[in-house]
Design a protein around this motif. Structure first.
Motif, PDB file in Angstrom:
ATOM      1  N   GLY A  99       0.778  -1.230   0.000  1.00  0.00           N
ATOM      2  CA  GLY A  99       0.000   0.000   0.000  1.00  0.00           C
ATOM      3  C   GLY A  99       0.807   1.275   0.000  1.00  0.00           C
ATOM      4  O   GLY A  99       0.248   2.370  -0.077  1.00  0.00           O
ATOM      5  N   LEU A 100       2.114   1.163   0.071  1.00  0.00           N
ATOM      6  CA  LEU A 100       2.990   2.341   0.046  1.00  0.00           C
ATOM      7  C   LEU A 100       3.559   2.446  -1.365  1.00  0.00           C
ATOM      8  O   LEU A 100       4.449   1.678  -1.732  1.00  0.00           O
ATOM      9  N   ASP A 101       3.028   3.387  -2.140  1.00  0.00           N
ATOM     10  CA  ASP A 101       3.284   3.343  -3.575  1.00  0.00           C
ATOM     11  C   ASP A 101       3.963   4.566  -4.167  1.00  0.00           C
ATOM     12  O   ASP A 101       4.095   4.658  -5.390  1.00  0.00           O
ATOM     13  N   ASP A 102       4.371   5.530  -3.374  1.00  0.00           N
ATOM     14  CA  ASP A 102       5.071   6.671  -3.966  1.00  0.00           C
ATOM     15  C   ASP A 102       6.223   7.123  -3.085  1.00  0.00           C
ATOM     16  O   ASP A 102       6.303   6.785  -1.906  1.00  0.00           O
ATOM     17  N   ARG A 103       7.118   7.875  -3.665  1.00  0.00           N
ATOM     18  CA  ARG A 103       8.350   8.279  -2.993  1.00  0.00           C
ATOM     19  C   ARG A 103       8.085   9.163  -1.775  1.00  0.00           C
ATOM     20  O   ARG A 103       8.740   9.029  -0.746  1.00  0.00           O
ATOM     21  N   ASN A 104       7.116  10.079  -1.876  1.00  0.00           N
ATOM     22  CA  ASN A 104       6.835  10.976  -0.752  1.00  0.00           C
ATOM     23  C   ASN A 104       6.443  10.198   0.498  1.00  0.00           C
ATOM     24  O   ASN A 104       6.879  10.521   1.610  1.00  0.00           O
ATOM     25  N   ALA A 105       5.611   9.186   0.330  1.00  0.00           N
ATOM     26  CA  ALA A 105       5.194   8.369   1.469  1.00  0.00           C
ATOM     27  C   ALA A 105       6.376   7.613   2.063  1.00  0.00           C
ATOM     28  O   ALA A 105       6.504   7.476   3.274  1.00  0.00           O
ATOM     29  N   ALA A 106       7.250   7.115   1.188  1.00  0.00           N
ATOM     30  CA  ALA A 106       8.436   6.404   1.665  1.00  0.00           C
ATOM     31  C   ALA A 106       9.372   7.349   2.415  1.00  0.00           C
ATOM     32  O   ALA A 106       9.933   6.998   3.461  1.00  0.00           O
ATOM     33  N   GLU A 107       9.546   8.557   1.893  1.00  0.00           N
ATOM     34  CA  GLU A 107      10.419   9.535   2.547  1.00  0.00           C
ATOM     35  C   GLU A 107       9.913   9.904   3.938  1.00  0.00           C
ATOM     36  O   GLU A 107      10.701  10.216   4.835  1.00  0.00           O
ATOM     37  N   ALA A 108       8.603   9.862   4.134  1.00  0.00           N
ATOM     38  CA  ALA A 108       8.032  10.217   5.435  1.00  0.00           C
ATOM     39  C   ALA A 108       8.459   9.254   6.534  1.00  0.00           C
ATOM     40  O   ALA A 108       8.401   9.590   7.723  1.00  0.00           O
ATOM     41  N   LEU A 109       8.898   8.061   6.147  1.00  0.00           N
ATOM     42  CA  LEU A 109       9.310   7.050   7.131  1.00  0.00           C
ATOM     43  C   LEU A 109      10.805   7.102   7.435  1.00  0.00           C
ATOM     44  O   LEU A 109      11.301   6.285   8.209  1.00  0.00           O
ATOM     45  N   ARG A 110      11.517   8.068   6.865  1.00  0.00           N
ATOM     46  CA  ARG A 110      12.965   8.157   7.063  1.00  0.00           C
ATOM     47  C   ARG A 110      13.316   8.219   8.548  1.00  0.00           C
ATOM     48  O   ARG A 110      12.790   9.033   9.294  1.00  0.00           O
ATOM     49  N   GLY A 111      14.206   7.335   8.972  1.00  0.00           N
ATOM     50  CA  GLY A 111      14.656   7.319  10.364  1.00  0.00           C
ATOM     51  C   GLY A 111      13.913   6.346  11.257  1.00  0.00           C
ATOM     52  O   GLY A 111      14.358   6.058  12.374  1.00  0.00           O
ATOM     53  N   ALA A 112      12.767   5.837  10.812  1.00  0.00           N
ATOM     54  CA  ALA A 112      11.972   4.936  11.649  1.00  0.00           C
ATOM     55  C   ALA A 112      12.775   3.690  12.024  1.00  0.00           C
ATOM     56  O   ALA A 112      13.537   3.160  11.218  1.00  0.00           O
ATOM     57  N   ARG A 113      12.592   3.240  13.246  1.00  0.00           N
ATOM     58  CA  ARG A 113      13.291   2.061  13.766  1.00  0.00           C
ATOM     59  C   ARG A 113      12.459   0.812  13.494  1.00  0.00           C
ATOM     60  O   ARG A 113      11.238   0.821  13.669  1.00  0.00           O
ATOM     61  N   ILE A 114      13.124  -0.261  13.067  1.00  0.00           N
ATOM     62  CA  ILE A 114      12.449  -1.492  12.672  1.00  0.00           C
ATOM     63  C   ILE A 114      12.655  -2.558  13.753  1.00  0.00           C
ATOM     64  O   ILE A 114      13.776  -2.807  14.188  1.00  0.00           O
ATOM     65  N   PHE A 115      11.545  -3.189  14.146  1.00  0.00           N
ATOM     66  CA  PHE A 115      11.587  -4.244  15.154  1.00  0.00           C
ATOM     67  C   PHE A 115      10.935  -5.506  14.610  1.00  0.00           C
ATOM     68  O   PHE A 115       9.974  -5.449  13.838  1.00  0.00           O
ATOM     69  N   LEU A 116      11.452  -6.652  15.043  1.00  0.00           N
ATOM     70  CA  LEU A 116      10.854  -7.938  14.739  1.00  0.00           C
ATOM     71  C   LEU A 116      10.837  -8.782  16.007  1.00  0.00           C
ATOM     72  O   LEU A 116      11.742  -8.667  16.843  1.00  0.00           O
ATOM     73  N   PRO A 117       9.836  -9.652  16.163  1.00  0.00           N
ATOM     74  CA  PRO A 117       9.866 -10.566  17.310  1.00  0.00           C
ATOM     75  C   PRO A 117      10.975 -11.596  17.133  1.00  0.00           C
ATOM     76  O   PRO A 117      11.152 -12.126  16.033  1.00  0.00           O
ATOM     77  N   ARG A 118      11.724 -11.843  18.170  1.00  0.00           N
ATOM     78  CA  ARG A 118      12.809 -12.832  18.104  1.00  0.00           C
ATOM     79  C   ARG A 118      12.272 -14.196  17.692  1.00  0.00           C
ATOM     80  O   ARG A 118      12.953 -14.948  16.983  1.00  0.00           O
ATOM     81  N   SER A 119      11.056 -14.507  18.084  1.00  0.00           N
ATOM     82  CA  SER A 119      10.478 -15.813  17.772  1.00  0.00           C
ATOM     83  C   SER A 119      10.239 -16.005  16.281  1.00  0.00           C
ATOM     84  O   SER A 119      10.051 -17.140  15.824  1.00  0.00           O
ATOM     85  N   SER A 120      10.255 -14.915  15.504  1.00  0.00           N
ATOM     86  CA  SER A 120      10.011 -15.031  14.064  1.00  0.00           C
ATOM     87  C   SER A 120      11.297 -15.230  13.266  1.00  0.00           C
ATOM     88  O   SER A 120      11.244 -15.458  12.062  1.00  0.00           O
ATOM     89  N   PHE A 121      12.453 -15.134  13.914  1.00  0.00           N
ATOM     90  CA  PHE A 121      13.716 -15.293  13.200  1.00  0.00           C
ATOM     91  C   PHE A 121      13.835 -16.720  12.664  1.00  0.00           C
ATOM     92  O   PHE A 121      13.492 -17.680  13.349  1.00  0.00           O
ATOM     93  N   PRO A 122      14.353 -16.897  11.457  1.00  0.00           N
ATOM     94  CA  PRO A 122      14.615 -18.257  10.964  1.00  0.00           C
ATOM     95  C   PRO A 122      15.642 -18.957  11.859  1.00  0.00           C
ATOM     96  O   PRO A 122      16.492 -18.305  12.469  1.00  0.00           O
TER      97      PRO A 122
END
Length: 202
Positions: free
Chosen positions: A94-117
Protein backbone atom coordinates in the motif's frame (compact mmCIF):
# COMPACT_ATOMS: atom_id res chain seq x y z
CA UNK A 1 0.70 11.27 9.00
CA UNK A 2 1.43 9.83 5.57
CA UNK A 3 0.13 11.71 2.53
CA UNK A 4 -3.65 11.46 2.04
CA UNK A 5 -3.11 9.51 -1.17
CA UNK A 6 -1.97 6.54 0.89
CA UNK A 7 -4.60 4.13 2.27
CA UNK A 8 -5.15 4.41 6.00
CA UNK A 9 -4.44 0.70 6.34
CA UNK A 10 -0.75 1.15 5.48
CA UNK A 11 0.19 1.99 9.07
CA UNK A 12 -1.62 -0.17 11.61
CA UNK A 13 -1.37 0.94 15.27
CA UNK A 14 0.11 -1.97 17.18
CA UNK A 15 1.83 -3.11 20.34
CA UNK A 16 5.48 -4.09 20.29
CA UNK A 17 5.88 -7.85 20.88
CA UNK A 18 7.40 -8.82 24.23
CA UNK A 19 10.36 -10.42 22.47
CA UNK A 20 10.85 -7.57 19.98
CA UNK A 21 14.40 -6.92 18.77
CA UNK A 22 15.49 -3.76 16.98
CA UNK A 23 16.94 -5.00 13.70
CA UNK A 24 17.45 -1.88 11.60
CA UNK A 25 16.47 1.63 10.57
CA UNK A 26 14.87 3.15 7.47
CA UNK A 27 17.49 5.31 5.78
CA UNK A 28 15.49 6.90 2.99
CA UNK A 29 13.21 6.35 0.02
CA UNK A 30 14.58 4.18 -2.78
CA UNK A 31 13.28 4.86 -6.26
CA UNK A 32 9.89 6.43 -6.99
CA UNK A 33 7.48 3.56 -6.32
CA UNK A 34 7.41 3.54 -2.52
CA UNK A 35 10.46 1.41 -1.79
CA UNK A 36 12.65 2.23 1.20
CA UNK A 37 16.35 1.69 1.87
CA UNK A 38 17.22 -0.07 5.13
CA UNK A 39 20.29 0.01 7.39
CA UNK A 40 20.32 -3.43 9.10
CA UNK A 41 21.91 -3.70 12.53
CA UNK A 42 23.34 -7.11 11.64
CA UNK A 43 25.56 -8.31 8.84
CA UNK A 44 23.00 -11.13 8.34
CA UNK A 45 19.58 -9.55 7.61
CA UNK A 46 17.84 -12.88 6.97
CA UNK A 47 15.16 -12.12 9.59
CA UNK A 48 14.12 -9.04 7.60
CA UNK A 49 13.60 -11.15 4.49
CA UNK A 50 11.51 -13.85 6.16
CA UNK A 51 9.12 -11.59 8.12
CA UNK A 52 5.80 -10.78 6.44
CA UNK A 53 5.28 -7.67 8.57
CA UNK A 54 7.56 -5.30 10.44
CA UNK A 55 6.97 -3.17 13.52
CA UNK A 56 8.11 0.46 13.37
CA UNK A 57 8.72 3.07 16.03
CA UNK A 58 9.64 6.72 15.62
CA UNK A 59 13.35 7.51 15.23
CA UNK A 60 15.55 8.09 18.25
CA UNK A 61 16.38 11.69 19.11
CA UNK A 62 19.24 11.93 16.62
CA UNK A 63 16.93 11.39 13.63
CA UNK A 64 13.57 12.57 15.00
CA UNK A 65 13.62 16.20 13.81
CA UNK A 66 10.77 16.72 11.37
CA UNK A 67 9.42 13.16 11.72
CA UNK A 68 5.60 13.24 11.73
CA UNK A 69 4.60 9.99 9.99
CA UNK A 70 3.29 8.33 13.16
CA UNK A 71 3.69 8.04 16.91
CA UNK A 72 3.85 4.97 19.12
CA UNK A 73 4.22 1.60 17.40
CA UNK A 74 2.80 0.64 14.01
CA UNK A 75 3.02 -2.46 11.87
CA UNK A 76 3.28 -2.69 8.09
CA UNK A 77 2.95 -5.61 5.72
CA UNK A 78 6.06 -6.30 3.65
CA UNK A 79 5.54 -7.12 -0.02
CA UNK A 80 9.24 -7.69 -0.71
CA UNK A 81 12.63 -7.21 0.92
CA UNK A 82 15.94 -7.91 -0.77
CA UNK A 83 19.62 -7.06 -0.91
CA UNK A 84 20.53 -4.34 -3.37
CA UNK A 85 24.20 -3.47 -3.74
CA UNK A 86 25.52 -3.08 -0.17
CA UNK A 87 22.18 -2.42 1.52
CA UNK A 88 18.66 -3.79 1.97
CA UNK A 89 15.60 -2.37 0.21
CA UNK A 90 11.95 -3.12 0.94
CA UNK A 91 8.48 -2.47 -0.40
CA UNK A 92 5.54 -2.16 2.00
CA UNK A 93 2.01 -3.09 1.01
CA UNK A 94 0.00 0.00 0.00
CA UNK A 95 2.99 2.34 0.05
CA UNK A 96 3.28 3.34 -3.58
CA UNK A 97 5.07 6.67 -3.97
CA UNK A 98 8.35 8.28 -2.99
CA UNK A 99 6.84 10.98 -0.75
CA UNK A 100 5.19 8.37 1.47
CA UNK A 101 8.44 6.40 1.67
CA UNK A 102 10.42 9.54 2.55
CA UNK A 103 8.03 10.22 5.44
CA UNK A 104 9.31 7.05 7.13
CA UNK A 105 12.96 8.16 7.06
CA UNK A 106 14.66 7.32 10.36
CA UNK A 107 11.97 4.94 11.65
CA UNK A 108 13.29 2.06 13.77
CA UNK A 109 12.45 -1.49 12.67
CA UNK A 110 11.59 -4.24 15.15
CA UNK A 111 10.85 -7.94 14.74
CA UNK A 112 9.87 -10.57 17.31
CA UNK A 113 12.81 -12.83 18.10
CA UNK A 114 10.48 -15.81 17.77
CA UNK A 115 10.01 -15.03 14.06
CA UNK A 116 13.72 -15.29 13.20
CA UNK A 117 14.61 -18.26 10.96
CA UNK A 118 16.52 -21.01 12.73
CA UNK A 119 20.25 -20.38 12.58
CA UNK A 120 22.46 -22.94 10.86
CA UNK A 121 24.89 -25.07 12.84
CA UNK A 122 27.69 -22.94 14.30
CA UNK A 123 25.92 -19.73 13.26
CA UNK A 124 24.38 -17.26 15.69
CA UNK A 125 22.28 -14.15 15.61
CA UNK A 126 24.03 -11.11 17.04
CA UNK A 127 21.16 -10.43 19.42
CA UNK A 128 21.69 -13.85 21.03
CA UNK A 129 25.37 -13.13 21.75
CA UNK A 130 24.93 -9.74 23.39
CA UNK A 131 25.04 -10.07 27.17
CA UNK A 132 26.97 -13.36 27.22
CA UNK A 133 29.97 -13.69 29.54
CA UNK A 134 33.32 -14.34 27.86
CA UNK A 135 35.97 -16.57 29.49
CA UNK A 136 39.19 -18.02 28.15
CA UNK A 137 40.40 -21.63 28.22
CA UNK A 138 41.93 -21.10 31.64
CA UNK A 139 38.60 -19.90 33.03
CA UNK A 140 39.69 -16.26 33.30
CA UNK A 141 36.74 -13.89 32.94
CA UNK A 142 37.32 -11.47 30.05
CA UNK A 143 34.11 -9.49 30.28
CA UNK A 144 30.63 -9.35 28.78
CA UNK A 145 29.59 -8.97 25.13
CA UNK A 146 28.11 -5.49 24.75
CA UNK A 147 28.07 -5.26 20.96
CA UNK A 148 29.31 -6.81 17.75
CA UNK A 149 31.01 -5.12 14.85
CA UNK A 150 31.16 -6.20 11.23
CA UNK A 151 34.63 -5.94 9.71
CA UNK A 152 34.40 -7.22 6.18
CA UNK A 153 34.00 -11.02 6.08
CA UNK A 154 33.97 -11.52 9.87
CA UNK A 155 32.38 -10.14 13.02
CA UNK A 156 34.18 -8.93 16.13
CA UNK A 157 32.97 -9.28 19.71
CA UNK A 158 33.08 -6.00 21.63
CA UNK A 159 33.68 -7.23 25.16
CA UNK A 160 33.29 -4.81 28.07
CA UNK A 161 35.23 -5.37 31.29
CA UNK A 162 36.39 -3.43 34.34
CA UNK A 163 40.01 -2.29 34.15
CA UNK A 164 42.19 -1.19 37.06
CA UNK A 165 43.72 2.26 36.76
CA UNK A 166 47.15 3.44 37.96
CA UNK A 167 45.53 5.45 40.74
CA UNK A 168 43.82 2.37 42.14
CA UNK A 169 40.38 3.12 40.72
CA UNK A 170 38.53 1.11 38.12
CA UNK A 171 36.91 2.13 34.86
CA UNK A 172 35.02 0.41 32.04
CA UNK A 173 37.21 -0.80 29.17
CA UNK A 174 36.69 -2.77 26.00
CA UNK A 175 38.54 -5.58 24.26
CA UNK A 176 37.90 -6.75 20.72
CA UNK A 177 37.89 -10.47 19.96
CA UNK A 178 37.37 -11.75 16.40
CA UNK A 179 34.33 -14.03 16.27
CA UNK A 180 36.03 -16.77 14.25
CA UNK A 181 36.76 -20.42 14.97
CA UNK A 182 40.48 -19.71 15.42
CA UNK A 183 39.68 -17.84 18.65
CA UNK A 184 36.17 -18.97 19.66
CA UNK A 185 36.08 -22.45 21.17
CA UNK A 186 32.44 -22.70 22.18
CA UNK A 187 29.21 -20.72 22.44
CA UNK A 188 26.86 -21.88 25.18
CA UNK A 189 23.63 -19.92 24.72
CA UNK A 190 21.85 -21.76 27.52
CA UNK A 191 24.75 -21.17 29.90
CA UNK A 192 25.18 -17.58 28.61
CA UNK A 193 28.91 -18.09 28.06
CA UNK A 194 31.45 -17.89 25.25
CA UNK A 195 34.79 -19.68 25.66
CA UNK A 196 37.70 -18.24 23.70
CA UNK A 197 41.41 -18.79 23.10
CA UNK A 198 42.39 -15.29 24.25
CA UNK A 199 44.46 -13.78 27.02
CA UNK A 200 43.62 -10.71 29.14
CA UNK A 201 46.77 -8.88 27.98
CA UNK A 202 46.18 -9.33 24.23
Amino acid sequence: MLPASQPSTVLTPSSLPDDAVEVGRILDAWGVKGWVKILPHSSDPEALFSAKSWFLQAPDAKYRVGFTAFSGTVSLSVDEAKIHSDSVVAKFGGLDDRNAAEALRGARIFLPRSSFPAASKDEYYWVDLIGLDVVNREGVALGCVRDLMATGPQSVLCVEYTASQEDGTTAPAERMIPFVSAYVDAVDLAGKRITVDWQPDY
